[in-house]
Write an enzyme that holds these catalytic residues in place. Sequence first.
Site, PDB file in Angstrom:
ATOM      1  N   ASP A  12     -21.851  -6.564  -2.005  1.00 37.95           N
ATOM      2  CA  ASP A  12     -21.969  -5.086  -1.768  1.00 37.95           C
ATOM      3  C   ASP A  12     -22.459  -4.959  -0.344  1.00 37.95           C
ATOM      4  O   ASP A  12     -22.787  -4.905  -0.040  1.00 37.95           O
ATOM      5  CB  ASP A  12     -22.983  -4.780  -2.853  1.00 37.95           C
ATOM      6  CG  ASP A  12     -22.766  -4.602  -3.956  1.00 37.95           C
ATOM      7  OD1 ASP A  12     -21.576  -4.235  -4.341  1.00 37.95           O
ATOM      8  OD2 ASP A  12     -23.894  -4.088  -4.713  1.00 37.95           O
ATOM      9  N   LYS A  15     -17.914  -4.729   2.371  1.00 38.67           N
ATOM     10  CA  LYS A  15     -16.325  -6.235   2.463  1.00 38.67           C
ATOM     11  C   LYS A  15     -15.445  -4.522   2.690  1.00 38.67           C
ATOM     12  O   LYS A  15     -14.238  -5.332   3.248  1.00 38.67           O
ATOM     13  CB  LYS A  15     -16.253  -7.225   1.065  1.00 38.67           C
ATOM     14  CG  LYS A  15     -17.083  -8.880   1.374  1.00 38.67           C
ATOM     15  CD  LYS A  15     -17.325  -9.216  -0.469  1.00 38.67           C
ATOM     16  CE  LYS A  15     -17.830  -8.435  -1.018  1.00 38.67           C
ATOM     17  NZ  LYS A  15     -18.877  -8.187  -1.570  1.00 38.67           N
ATOM     18  N   GLY A  39     -17.096  -3.796  -6.226  1.00 39.08           N
ATOM     19  CA  GLY A  39     -16.503  -2.377  -6.182  1.00 39.08           C
ATOM     20  C   GLY A  39     -16.620  -2.504  -4.663  1.00 39.08           C
ATOM     21  O   GLY A  39     -17.708  -2.355  -3.944  1.00 39.08           O
ATOM     22  N   HIS A  40     -15.290  -2.237  -3.884  1.00 36.54           N
ATOM     23  CA  HIS A  40     -14.621  -2.077  -2.696  1.00 36.54           C
ATOM     24  C   HIS A  40     -14.806  -0.743  -2.245  1.00 36.54           C
ATOM     25  O   HIS A  40     -13.686  -0.373  -2.672  1.00 36.54           O
ATOM     26  CB  HIS A  40     -14.002  -3.187  -2.273  1.00 36.54           C
ATOM     27  CG  HIS A  40     -14.363  -5.135  -2.165  1.00 36.54           C
ATOM     28  ND1 HIS A  40     -13.153  -5.637  -2.141  1.00 36.54           N
ATOM     29  CD2 HIS A  40     -15.616  -5.410  -3.081  1.00 36.54           C
ATOM     30  CE1 HIS A  40     -14.166  -6.994  -2.968  1.00 36.54           C
ATOM     31  NE2 HIS A  40     -15.378  -7.105  -3.121  1.00 36.54           N
ATOM     32  N   GLN A 221     -17.969 -10.397  -4.410  1.00 37.70           N
ATOM     33  CA  GLN A 221     -18.999 -11.127  -4.597  1.00 37.70           C
ATOM     34  C   GLN A 221     -19.609 -11.429  -3.647  1.00 37.70           C
ATOM     35  O   GLN A 221     -19.530 -11.555  -3.251  1.00 37.70           O
ATOM     36  CB  GLN A 221     -19.329 -11.561  -5.942  1.00 37.70           C
ATOM     37  CG  GLN A 221     -18.990 -10.745  -7.151  1.00 37.70           C
ATOM     38  CD  GLN A 221     -18.166 -10.695  -7.352  1.00 37.70           C
ATOM     39  OE1 GLN A 221     -17.243 -11.611  -7.645  1.00 37.70           O
ATOM     40  NE2 GLN A 221     -17.515  -9.378  -8.073  1.00 37.70           N
TER      41      GLN A 221
HETATM   42  P1  GDP Z   1     -18.522  -4.222  -0.896  1.00 38.97           P
HETATM   43  O1  GDP Z   1     -18.849  -4.436  -2.385  1.00 38.97           O
HETATM   44  O2  GDP Z   1     -18.935  -5.578   0.069  1.00 38.97           O
HETATM   45  O3  GDP Z   1     -17.083  -3.931  -0.564  1.00 38.97           O
HETATM   46  O4  GDP Z   1     -19.346  -2.968  -0.675  1.00 38.97           O
HETATM   47  P2  GDP Z   1     -19.464  -2.085  -1.177  1.00 38.97           P
HETATM   48  O5  GDP Z   1     -18.592  -0.525  -1.101  1.00 38.97           O
HETATM   49  O6  GDP Z   1     -19.938  -1.777  -2.463  1.00 38.97           O
HETATM   50  O7  GDP Z   1     -20.648  -1.120  -0.871  1.00 38.97           O
HETATM   51  C1  GDP Z   1     -21.284  -0.985   0.389  1.00 38.97           C
HETATM   52  C2  GDP Z   1     -21.805   0.105   0.671  1.00 38.97           C
HETATM   53  O8  GDP Z   1     -21.700   0.930   1.481  1.00 38.97           O
HETATM   54  C3  GDP Z   1     -20.482   1.403   0.712  1.00 38.97           C
HETATM   55  O9  GDP Z   1     -21.242   2.859  -0.178  1.00 38.97           O
HETATM   56  C4  GDP Z   1     -19.984   1.833   2.329  1.00 38.97           C
HETATM   57  O10 GDP Z   1     -19.211   3.044   1.988  1.00 38.97           O
HETATM   58  C5  GDP Z   1     -21.286   1.755   2.959  1.00 38.97           C
HETATM   59  N1  GDP Z   1     -21.021   1.242   4.380  1.00 38.97           N
HETATM   60  C6  GDP Z   1     -20.486   0.223   4.143  1.00 38.97           C
HETATM   61  N2  GDP Z   1     -20.909   0.185   5.782  1.00 38.97           N
HETATM   62  C7  GDP Z   1     -21.991   0.678   6.455  1.00 38.97           C
HETATM   63  C8  GDP Z   1     -22.344   1.234   7.405  1.00 38.97           C
HETATM   64  O11 GDP Z   1     -22.384   0.152   8.734  1.00 38.97           O
HETATM   65  N3  GDP Z   1     -23.529   1.904   7.380  1.00 38.97           N
HETATM   66  C9  GDP Z   1     -23.987   3.149   5.424  1.00 38.97           C
HETATM   67  N4  GDP Z   1     -24.258   3.691   6.077  1.00 38.97           N
HETATM   68  N5  GDP Z   1     -22.870   2.576   5.101  1.00 38.97           N
HETATM   69  C10 GDP Z   1     -22.589   1.032   5.014  1.00 38.97           C
HETATM   70  P1  IMO Z   2     -19.408  -6.825  -5.197  1.00 36.13           P
HETATM   71  O1  IMO Z   2     -17.259  -7.463  -4.582  1.00 36.13           O
HETATM   72  C1  IMO Z   2     -23.082  -7.030  -6.395  1.00 36.13           C
HETATM   73  C2  IMO Z   2     -23.811  -8.613  -9.771  1.00 36.13           C
HETATM   74  C3  IMO Z   2     -23.622  -8.320 -11.398  1.00 36.13           C
HETATM   75  C4  IMO Z   2     -24.636  -9.525 -11.592  1.00 36.13           C
HETATM   76  C5  IMO Z   2     -23.938 -10.381 -12.063  1.00 36.13           C
HETATM   77  C6  IMO Z   2     -22.950 -11.236 -13.207  1.00 36.13           C
HETATM   78  O2  IMO Z   2     -18.819  -5.451  -5.058  1.00 36.13           O
HETATM   79  O3  IMO Z   2     -19.246  -7.545  -4.000  1.00 36.13           O
HETATM   80  P2  IMO Z   2     -20.695 -10.331 -14.075  1.00 36.13           P
HETATM   81  O4  IMO Z   2     -20.071  -9.422 -13.930  1.00 36.13           O
HETATM   82  O5  IMO Z   2     -19.543 -11.089 -12.522  1.00 36.13           O
HETATM   83  O6  IMO Z   2     -20.325 -10.783 -14.723  1.00 36.13           O
HETATM   84  O7  IMO Z   2     -22.108 -10.220 -12.895  1.00 36.13           O
HETATM   85  O8  IMO Z   2     -23.150 -10.461 -10.425  1.00 36.13           O
HETATM   86  N1  IMO Z   2     -22.165  -8.582  -9.407  1.00 36.13           N
HETATM   87  C7  IMO Z   2     -22.084  -7.911  -8.310  1.00 36.13           C
HETATM   88  N2  IMO Z   2     -22.931  -7.780  -7.714  1.00 36.13           N
HETATM   89  N3  IMO Z   2     -21.562  -6.476  -6.255  1.00 36.13           N
HETATM   90  C8  IMO Z   2     -20.827  -7.023  -6.940  1.00 36.13           C
HETATM   91  O9  IMO Z   2     -19.597  -7.053  -5.818  1.00 36.13           O
HETATM   92  C9  IMO Z   2     -20.910  -7.806  -7.785  1.00 36.13           C
HETATM   93  N4  IMO Z   2     -20.054  -8.879  -9.242  1.00 36.13           N
HETATM   94  C10 IMO Z   2     -20.955  -9.463  -9.677  1.00 36.13           C
HETATM   95  O10 IMO Z   2     -24.848  -7.526 -10.847  1.00 36.13           O
HETATM   96  O11 IMO Z   2     -25.677  -9.319 -11.317  1.00 36.13           O
HETATM   97 MG    MG Z   3     -19.363  -3.195  -3.925  1.00 35.00          MG
END
Ligand code: GDP
Ligand code: IMO
Ligand code: MG
Length: 421
Positions: A12, A15, A39-40, A221
């Site tokens: 998270d 990415k 979840g991107h 991840q």
């Molecule tokens: P990913 O899994 O690495 O793609 O990240 P996620 O989408 O799960 O979580 C990142 C969250 O932070 C999302 O809700 C993005 O919209 C938000 N986000 C990304 N970059 C920034 C930033 O620079 N500032 C803020 N406030 N939010 C951001």
């Molecule tokens: P993105 O790509 C954050 C965590 C789960 C759990 C562990 C194992 O959005 O960064 P799994 O379902 O893979 O067996 O879970 O890994 N986990 C993540 N945490 N971002 C993710 O993906 C994750 N994918 C798995 O919360 O602790």
């Molecule tokens: Mg994510």
Amino acid sequence: MVDVILGLQWGDEGKGKIVDYFAPGYEMIARFQGGPNAGHTLYVDGKKIVLHQIPSGIFRENKINLIGSGVVLDAVILKKECESVAAFGVDYKKSLFISERTHLILPSHRALDRASETAKGHDKIGSTLKGISPAYMDKTGRNGLRVGDLLDDDFKSKYQSLRKKHQQILDNFSFDEDISQAENEFFEALEFLKSLKIVNGEYFINDAITSGKRILAEGAQGSMLDVDFGTFPFVTSSNTITAGVCSGLGISPQKIKEVIGITKAYCTRVGSGPFPTELHDEMGEMIRKNGNEFGSTTGRPRRCGWIDLVALNFACMINGVTQLVMTKADVLDNIDVLKVCNQYSINGKESMQVPFQMEGKDVKPLYKKFDGWKTDITGIKEYENIPSEMDTYINYINTTLKVPVKYISNGPGTDQLIVAS
Ligand code: GDP
Ligand code: IMO
Ligand code: MG
């Protein structure tokens, strides 16, 4: 050549947004591991969208988006996701490609994930319950079904035989949920999957490299969730690190050029497992609130804490990171004093290393303090306009990790990115 974007923490890191930002400079964006546990998040025309299976280059025109062999694929989730991106005008039939070697997540894998987590009780991993671990277990156990198998006449009988094996394990867990409805949806989604472009992924990507196409590999991840090098057993089931690009896409290490590592300006983790810099106080609560730190896949509150340079240093080492992107810097905008962990105290001894295991040990973070910048940075476009306190914070990270922070993300919007050099 192939450049890589991956997360350096526990996922998270942002990415999705960063891949979407860089995608215009590439012809192909390829996911190499993980599955719908990812979840991107990205914003398209001001609207938020969360991608789980489809690479984050899908909204950019004339790009090839490849789901590589190292991914585990849930056809039901993919189908729904294709429908959502189509609503934005994406012609996924043209731009989405899936490798024949990609393993399928079956409804019984999801059931096994639920059964296994329930049986673990307090020791549960905190899995996303998407069937990731059972699907990868079937891959390494040499039982799994792959996308290419769908085209065989005997797919149904292969499915039934694996389903039977799964039932035996489910019976051992005394798990008696009815998954027949999920199976109906699964078979319907398989027909949809068959209508997509299924390719011999390794030739597909290597031919693209040979013909001079630029490829961006998108990690899911984060490095501390890597099955080999993360905080085992509280990890996911795939190689989330640069090495996973080679095994997940079938390309050689010599083809990899830039490794762009993403870190938040602080740190989060969702699910169970060690997190030395976690904050259990009002500061943690404030970061969660300001950063809207709730899981993109599960909605669970993310655990929040200070940036951890010991873990980041380890992640830079195993990934060969060549440049850093620091995201969510704006979330720290109104904090008086920022802390950066630059060492651990492990059972009273100072250490710069991530230990083999943290459970059962007294692992305390040691901090260096920095003045907060106390300025709204969300509108800043040029590095020269960032507050001096922020420059000091970033320089300390650069010097400690010996990798330059080249980009700073200062908001969720695609255009909210400051180029540092
Ligand atoms: P990913 O899994 O690495 O793609 O990240 P996620 O989408 O799960 O979580 C990142 C969250 O932070 C999302 O809700 C993005 O919209 C938000 N986000 C990304 N970059 C920034 C930033 O620079 N500032 C803020 N406030 N939010 C951001
Ligand atoms: P993105 O790509 C954050 C965590 C789960 C759990 C562990 C194992 O959005 O960064 P799994 O379902 O893979 O067996 O879970 O890994 N986990 C993540 N945490 N971002 C993710 O993906 C994750 N994918 C798995 O919360 O602790
Ligand atoms: Mg994510």
